[in-house]
Motif scaffolding. Structure first.
Motif: not given
Ligand code: BES
Ligand code: MN
Ligand code: ZN
Length: 506
Positions: A248-267
């Motif tokens: 009765t308690r439906g699903p969710r998809l949560v997206k959390i983003s941290y995107a610093p300007k100086k990012a070397a790579t995306h994980l």
């Protein structure tokens, strides 16, 4: 009910002779000497050191790792009591190796687990370097964790509120880092420990939204987006919708983003978040089913890790995807033989509703790839076969060679036990379906590897990807040990944060 946040003690640096420190308990590391336990603490003067050696001798403490004895303070000590903890064969010179750092963490954890009804604790260890000080602080903080949110009389538990670590000023950075990372591991533990009546997809999502409102995360521009059930249905997230349909308690998809300007790579971190796994129509047997409240440990770790990475200001872009659903049997539940359409279009015949984690992960893995990250790590309490293969404390690591090796390397630095495992090419054949592209339950042999083979079908060629099966290590239902208490362990938060640090450094 929002997830209550367990308060950890504050941590500060102390200098000078440990004998002069005011605290309810002074924890002193003992290493194994030729003639019994020898104090191995920074800054200890000759006289108090001799008194401790005599005390260790009197109680038969040899400095052996795992041994913890609390005694009234010898004369000359300001603290009310002294806890002698063994660190084994570690001294000032060897304290920087991975194994020695783990010995420090465990010893500090043992001490703090043994201390109830004390308010302030000081720790005198070989902590001259920042990494050793960090290890001592990490072990102490994690060992002091007590889950009291649902006790009617929590005041009785009297948790430690103040920790001091004897270390030079140059080691302060290690203490700061420990505070941030241990906080994250404790947050993951809190989510795992919370009863499933109160932790369900929508409340989990709300807890993450609430946590992201902290001033330091706002300043780091951490963003949280919650996809509600209707949106998931419209956009074709068939795995989450199918698994969630019995509740009765439906699903969710949560997206959390941290995107610093100086990012070397995306994980990208993709977490399995089954807030309770009954098995669904393929119902699990009743024994130990309560442990299935921990089936969201991957999502908890992903969320806590991205928050810690942001708090540390690491120059790595991190996106966490939390695939949240409750797997329940009911008149609206999916049935064995139903066919789902995973996000992106692949179809899966559900032959076992208890193999639900891979269905929600498939949706989230496909979504994560739309951003073309440099590395994807999924974290999941995926199979009982993980426990059979590697036991309760060692995470199975699978995926592309490069990604898998990165995770195993990062784990070595944190003391979280991980081991590389293959994805044999022939395994995917056991998922052949008459009706759909795949079934969701393959052969029984090598079940952990088979599950990884299934996930691999949702990872495009050329994408760097690691899969962590944390079924055993994320939840400790046996006795406590070292800095690992009963219940949620916080694994593998520290490794994910370490990985981000290593990616930033590379
Ligand atoms: N959540 C379980 C796996 C699990 C087992 C986690 C023990 C923690 C401790 C998962 O959803 C599951 O039920 N897996 C099945 C897969 C099978 C049906 C192919 C399993 O391992 O039996
Ligand atoms: Mn299951
Ligand atoms: Zn599950």
């Amino acid at each position: 009910m929002a997830t209550p946040s367990t308060q950890l003690p504050t941590i500060s640096r102390a200098s000078g002779d440990p004998a002069a420190l005011t605290a309810d308990a002074l924890v002193v590391a003992l290493r194994t000497g030729t003639d019994g336990g020898v104090p191995a603490a920074s800054g200890l003067a000759k006289k108090p050191a001799a008194a401790l050696t005599a005390a260790a001798d009197a109680v038969g403490h040899t400095g052996k790792a795992g041994s913890t004895v609390r005694i009234p303070s010898p004369t000359g000590f300001k603290a009310a009591s002294v806890v002698l903890v063994g660190i084994g064969d570690v001294d000032e010179h060897t304290s920087g190796s991975d194994a020695s750092l783990e010995a420090l963490r465990r010893a500090a954890g043992n001490a703090l687990r043994a201390l109830d009804s004390v308010d302030s604790v000081a720790l005198a260890f070989p902590a001259a370097e920042a990494d050793a000080a960090e290890a001592v602080a990490t072990g102490a903080l994690l060992g002091s964790y007590r889950y009291t949110a649902y006790l009617s009389d929590a005041a009785d538990k009297n948790p430690v509120t103040k920790l001091q670590v004897v270390a030079p000023a140059t080691a302060q950075s290690g203490l700061d880092r420990a505070a941030t990372v241990a906080r994250a591991a404790a947050d993951a533990r809190d989510l795992v420990n919370q009863p499933p009546l109160d932790l369900f997809p929508a409340s989990f999502a709300q807890t993450i939204v609430d946590q992201s409102a902290a001033a330091d995360l706002k300043k780091a521009k951490v963003r949280v987006e919650v996809l509600e059930e209707e949106t998931l249905r419209e956009r074709g997230f068939g795995g989450l919708i199918g698994v969630g349909s019995g509740s009765t308690r439906g699903p969710r998809l949560v997206k959390i983003s941290y995107a610093p300007k100086k990012a070397a790579t995306h994980l990208s971190l993709v977490g399995k978040g089954i807030t309770f796994d009954t098995g669904g129509i393929s119902l699990k047997p009743p024994a130990k089913m309560e442990e299935m409240k921990s089936d969201m440990a991957g999502a908890a770790a992903a969320a806590a890790s991205v928050f810690a990475i942001a708090r540390l200001g690491l120059p790595v872009r991190v996106t966490a995807w939390l695939a949240l659903a409750e797997n329940m049997p009911s008149g609206s539940a999916q049935r064995p033989a139903d066919v789902l359409r995973i996000y992106g279009g692949k179809t899966v015949e559900v032959t076992n509703t208890d193999a639900e984690g891979r269905l929600v992960l498939a949706d989230a893995l496909v979504a994560a790839q739309e951003e073309s990250p440099d590395l994807i790590v999924d974290i999941a309490t995926l199979t009982g076969a993980q426990v059979v293969a590697l036991g309760l404390r060692t995470t199975g690591v699978m995926g592309t060679d490069a990604a898998r090796n990165k995770l195993v390397l990062a784990a070595e630095a944190t003391g979280e036990q991980m081991w590389p495992m293959p994805i044999p090419e022939e395994m995917i054949r056991s998922f052949d379906s008459n009706t759909a592209d795949l079934t969701n339950a393959g052969g029984r042999a090598g079940g952990m590897l088979a599950a990884a083979a299934f996930l691999q079908e949702f990872v495009e060629d050329g994408v760097e990807w690691a899969h962590l099966d944390i079924a055993g290590p994320s939840y400790n239902a046996e006795g406590p040990h070292g800095y690992t208490v009963k219940g949620g362990t916080g694994v593998p938060v520290r490794t994910l944060v370490e990985l981000a640090g290593q990616l930033a450094g590379a």
